[in-house]
Motif scaffolding. Structure first.
Motif, PDB file in Angstrom:
ATOM      1  N   GLU A   1      42.692 -37.859 -51.094  1.00  0.00           N
ATOM      2  CA  GLU A   1      42.367 -36.534 -50.563  1.00  0.00           C
ATOM      3  C   GLU A   1      42.561 -35.472 -51.639  1.00  0.00           C
ATOM      4  O   GLU A   1      43.177 -35.714 -52.673  1.00  0.00           O
ATOM      5  CB  GLU A   1      43.281 -36.198 -49.382  1.00  0.00           C
TER       6      GLU A   1
ATOM      7  N   GLN B   1      44.168 -31.734 -51.999  1.00  0.00           N
ATOM      8  CA  GLN B   1      45.024 -30.730 -51.356  1.00  0.00           C
ATOM      9  C   GLN B   1      44.929 -29.437 -52.147  1.00  0.00           C
ATOM     10  O   GLN B   1      45.123 -29.436 -53.361  1.00  0.00           O
ATOM     11  CB  GLN B   1      46.476 -31.211 -51.288  1.00  0.00           C
TER      12      GLN B   1
ATOM     13  N   ARG C   1      42.110 -21.677 -51.147  1.00  0.00           N
ATOM     14  CA  ARG C   1      41.260 -21.658 -49.946  1.00  0.00           C
ATOM     15  C   ARG C   1      40.652 -20.282 -49.723  1.00  0.00           C
ATOM     16  O   ARG C   1      39.491 -20.148 -49.343  1.00  0.00           O
ATOM     17  CB  ARG C   1      42.071 -22.089 -48.713  1.00  0.00           C
TER      18      ARG C   1
ATOM     19  N   ARG D   1      34.363 -27.180 -46.405  1.00  0.00           N
ATOM     20  CA  ARG D   1      35.067 -27.470 -45.151  1.00  0.00           C
ATOM     21  C   ARG D   1      36.480 -27.890 -45.500  1.00  0.00           C
ATOM     22  O   ARG D   1      36.694 -28.848 -46.234  1.00  0.00           O
ATOM     23  CB  ARG D   1      34.366 -28.603 -44.397  1.00  0.00           C
ATOM     24  N   CYS D   2      37.430 -27.167 -44.975  1.00  0.00           N
ATOM     25  CA  CYS D   2      38.836 -27.469 -45.259  1.00  0.00           C
ATOM     26  C   CYS D   2      39.576 -27.679 -43.955  1.00  0.00           C
ATOM     27  O   CYS D   2      39.420 -26.930 -42.996  1.00  0.00           O
ATOM     28  CB  CYS D   2      39.477 -26.313 -46.014  1.00  0.00           C
ATOM     29  N   ASP D   3      40.370 -28.734 -43.924  1.00  0.00           N
ATOM     30  CA  ASP D   3      41.223 -29.005 -42.771  1.00  0.00           C
ATOM     31  C   ASP D   3      42.557 -28.334 -42.993  1.00  0.00           C
ATOM     32  O   ASP D   3      43.072 -28.290 -44.104  1.00  0.00           O
ATOM     33  CB  ASP D   3      41.438 -30.506 -42.599  1.00  0.00           C
ATOM     34  N   ILE D   4      43.123 -27.840 -41.923  1.00  0.00           N
ATOM     35  CA  ILE D   4      44.412 -27.154 -42.035  1.00  0.00           C
ATOM     36  C   ILE D   4      45.515 -28.087 -41.616  1.00  0.00           C
ATOM     37  O   ILE D   4      45.423 -28.871 -40.746  1.00  0.00           O
ATOM     38  CB  ILE D   4      44.442 -25.882 -41.179  1.00  0.00           C
TER      39      ILE D   4
END
Length: 172
Positions: A153, A155, A161, A169-172
């Protein structure tokens, strides 16, 4: 005295905004232990040889490689407004390149990537062998983004961000 003036000029650079990226190949130590140093080094060399053009394509700069780890930047020594976007695109391409290499080599390794954006001081150090390097908290944060990240992944820090366009597309 002249040498001291040159050294001071090189290191007294103003802090510049940039994005720094760190990578680490997760599983390479086990690979070295199983296959030996020569095979391990050959794999890391192939990996690095394929990543250098990826960095160049994104107009980044490799600051250093240490074993199977990379440190790359955008925004120094030439400032650019889209440094975070360049590093995010680079990270995605690095991950794809890494995944291709491990699939072709039929090995089980992941690439862990961390990115942070912020100010650094950049300059040249050394007496006999000169090296361009970066210093500051932003370098440390980027390193922590990598070391605390999930294998396979990317980070990124909140600072990075906030600089990325909506296409990411970023996951939190």
């Amino acid at each position: 005295e002249k040498r001291r003036e040159i050294d001071r000029a090189l290191l007294e650079r103003h802090a510049v905004e940039m994005a720094v990226l760190f990578t680490d190949i997760v599983g390479s130590t086990a690979y070295f232990e199983q296959r030996g140093d020569i095979e391990g080094l050959a794999l890391v060399k192939r990996h690095n040889d394929l990543l250098f053009p990826v960095v160049k394509a994104h107009r980044g700069r490799v600051i250093k490689t240490i074993g199977d780890s990379y440190m790359a930047v955008a925004g120094v020594p030439i400032a650019v407004d889209n440094h975070a976007e360049r590093m995010a695109d680079l990270a995605l391409d690095m991950l794809a390149t890494h995944n291709r290499v491990v699939k072709e080599e039929d090995v089980s390794m992941d690439l862990r990537i961390g990115i942070h954006s912020g100010p650094v001081v950049a300059g040249v150090i050394g007496h006999r062998k000169y090296a361009y390097d970066l210093w500051g908290d932003s370098v440390n944060v980027a390193s922590r983004m990598e070391s605390t990240g999930v294998p396979g992944e990317i980070q990124i820090s909140i600072a990075t961000r906030q600089l990325l366009p909506p296409r990411f597309r970023c996951d939190i």
